[in-house]
Design an enzyme around this catalytic site. Sequence first.
Site, PDB file in Angstrom:
ATOM      1  CG  ASN A  57       7.684   2.214   3.673  1.00 23.78           C
ATOM      2  OD1 ASN A  57       8.468   2.978   3.171  1.00 23.78           O
ATOM      3  ND2 ASN A  57       6.438   1.869   3.398  1.00 23.78           N
ATOM      4  CG  ASP A  90       3.030  -7.599  -3.062  1.00 20.04           C
ATOM      5  OD1 ASP A  90       1.962  -7.139  -3.239  1.00 20.04           O
ATOM      6  OD2 ASP A  90       3.928  -7.458  -2.309  1.00 20.04           O
ATOM      7  CD  GLU A 104       3.175  -3.509  -1.352  1.00 23.75           C
ATOM      8  OE1 GLU A 104       2.036  -3.309  -1.391  1.00 23.75           O
ATOM      9  OE2 GLU A 104       3.817  -4.849  -0.920  1.00 23.75           O
ATOM     10  CG  ASP A 146       7.918   7.921  -1.611  1.00 26.73           C
ATOM     11  OD1 ASP A 146       7.263   6.620  -1.253  1.00 26.73           O
ATOM     12  OD2 ASP A 146       7.617   8.997  -1.201  1.00 26.73           O
TER      13      ASP A 146
HETATM   14  N1  LIG Z   1       7.421   4.541   0.835  1.00 26.53           N
HETATM   15  C1  LIG Z   1       6.144   4.219   0.344  1.00 26.53           C
HETATM   16  N2  LIG Z   1       5.472   3.109   0.866  1.00 26.53           N
HETATM   17  C2  LIG Z   1       4.504   2.628   0.435  1.00 26.53           C
HETATM   18  C3  LIG Z   1       3.698   3.263  -0.880  1.00 26.53           C
HETATM   19  N3  LIG Z   1       2.573   2.824  -1.130  1.00 26.53           N
HETATM   20  C4  LIG Z   1       2.418   1.530  -0.094  1.00 26.53           C
HETATM   21  N4  LIG Z   1       3.365   1.805   0.855  1.00 26.53           N
HETATM   22  C5  LIG Z   1       3.747   0.974   1.895  1.00 26.53           C
HETATM   23  O1  LIG Z   1       3.884  -0.510   1.445  1.00 26.53           O
HETATM   24  C6  LIG Z   1       3.821  -1.380   2.750  1.00 26.53           C
HETATM   25  C7  LIG Z   1       2.866  -2.561   2.288  1.00 26.53           C
HETATM   26  O2  LIG Z   1       2.587  -3.227   3.370  1.00 26.53           O
HETATM   27  P1  LIG Z   1       1.950  -4.652   3.405  1.00 26.53           P
HETATM   28  O3  LIG Z   1       0.733  -4.673   2.649  1.00 26.53           O
HETATM   29  O4  LIG Z   1       1.701  -5.107   4.609  1.00 26.53           O
HETATM   30  O5  LIG Z   1       2.937  -5.912   2.574  1.00 26.53           O
HETATM   31  P2  LIG Z   1       4.684  -5.994   2.858  1.00 26.53           P
HETATM   32  O6  LIG Z   1       5.008  -5.265   4.168  1.00 26.53           O
HETATM   33  O7  LIG Z   1       5.091  -5.612   1.593  1.00 26.53           O
HETATM   34  O8  LIG Z   1       4.532  -7.671   3.294  1.00 26.53           O
HETATM   35  P3  LIG Z   1       4.237  -8.629   2.220  1.00 26.53           P
HETATM   36  O9  LIG Z   1       3.744  -8.048   0.894  1.00 26.53           O
HETATM   37  O10 LIG Z   1       3.456  -9.685   2.865  1.00 26.53           O
HETATM   38  O11 LIG Z   1       5.730  -9.317   1.972  1.00 26.53           O
HETATM   39  C8  LIG Z   1       2.771  -0.671   3.616  1.00 26.53           C
HETATM   40  O12 LIG Z   1       3.740  -0.127   4.674  1.00 26.53           O
HETATM   41  C9  LIG Z   1       2.408   0.826   2.752  1.00 26.53           C
HETATM   42  O13 LIG Z   1       2.481   1.990   3.700  1.00 26.53           O
HETATM   43  C10 LIG Z   1       4.566   4.367  -1.257  1.00 26.53           C
HETATM   44  O14 LIG Z   1       4.241   5.126  -2.447  1.00 26.53           O
HETATM   45  N5  LIG Z   1       5.649   4.871  -0.737  1.00 26.53           N
END
Ligand SMILES: Nc1nc2c(ncn2[C@@H]2O[C@H](COP(=O)(O)OP(=O)(O)OP(=O)(O)O)[C@@H](O)[C@H]2O)c(=O)[nH]1
Length: 240
Positions: free
Chosen positions: A120, A112, A155, A129
């Site tokens: 982002n 993860d 992610e 992306d």
């Molecule tokens: N650019 C992009 N962002 C994505 C995609 N799928 C998910 N995300 C983003 O990934 C982020 C995941 O956020 P969180 O679940 O809060 O996790 P995190 O910010 O990585 O924090 P931790 O996992 O706790 O370290 C969100 O902002 C989603 O919008 C994608 O296909 N493209």
Amino acid sequence: MRRILGARLFAAILLAVAVPLGWLLLEYARGVAPWVSLQQHALLYSYMLLSVLALMTLLSYYRYRIERGLRKLSITDPLTGLYNRRYFLSRLNDEFLLYARQPRPVSLIFIDLDHFKLINDRYGHQSGDELLVAIARVLRTSSRSEEVVARIGGEELCVLLPNCTQDQAYTAATRFHRAIETMAALSTEGEAIAVTASVGVATTNDQISSDKLLFKAADVAMYQAKQSGRNQVVVAGLPR
Ligand SMILES: Nc1nc2c(ncn2[C@@H]2O[C@H](COP(=O)(O)OP(=O)(O)OP(=O)(O)O)[C@@H](O)[C@H]2O)c(=O)[nH]1
């Protein structure tokens, strides 16, 4: 797949024979004896047979290509080109069907990305992306052919390692973790993006004896990596 292709070729041959036969019957209905018609129009009958056979073979081939393309689409994540969640879970299930017959270690690595939301927010969704695509490439090149690398969520990435002990899985997880940490990634504006991952590893044992338990154990180990400050590898069931 080979059986389907064989059946289609058989159908093509049948049709290729049926067309000149039908023509022969029409000739017969017009009062021309079959052997006379065959002698008179041998070239025409051969042409009919060959062209129908060629046409049917070509159609079968295109259908096969389309079906192969559709199947690939149905098991692939459109952004990264990695396998998707559905395919990953079905491969994991298949692995446990084998495991039931012939127990051998199966490992799963749950990756993860850390603070992806911040990435982002700071560099834009498009950069996020592109980063996912680059990480997928890194994972693909640092994995072995028998390993199944998939994007199972936004992610979240997983690697299935058939016939792989806990030690081997830990080595692989460390390799993936390091590969992500050291990759050179740029935002759409050309700024360097630093990215790390929290990684959970689990291997089958007396307690972890099903696909669901293995998935859960790797997920929990990944969560422990997050809880312990992120950017690290945690092995399920091992003291940290
Ligand atoms: N650019 C992009 N962002 C994505 C995609 N799928 C998910 N995300 C983003 O990934 C982020 C995941 O956020 P969180 O679940 O809060 O996790 P995190 O910010 O990585 O924090 P931790 O996992 O706790 O370290 C969100 O902002 C989603 O919008 C994608 O296909 N493209």
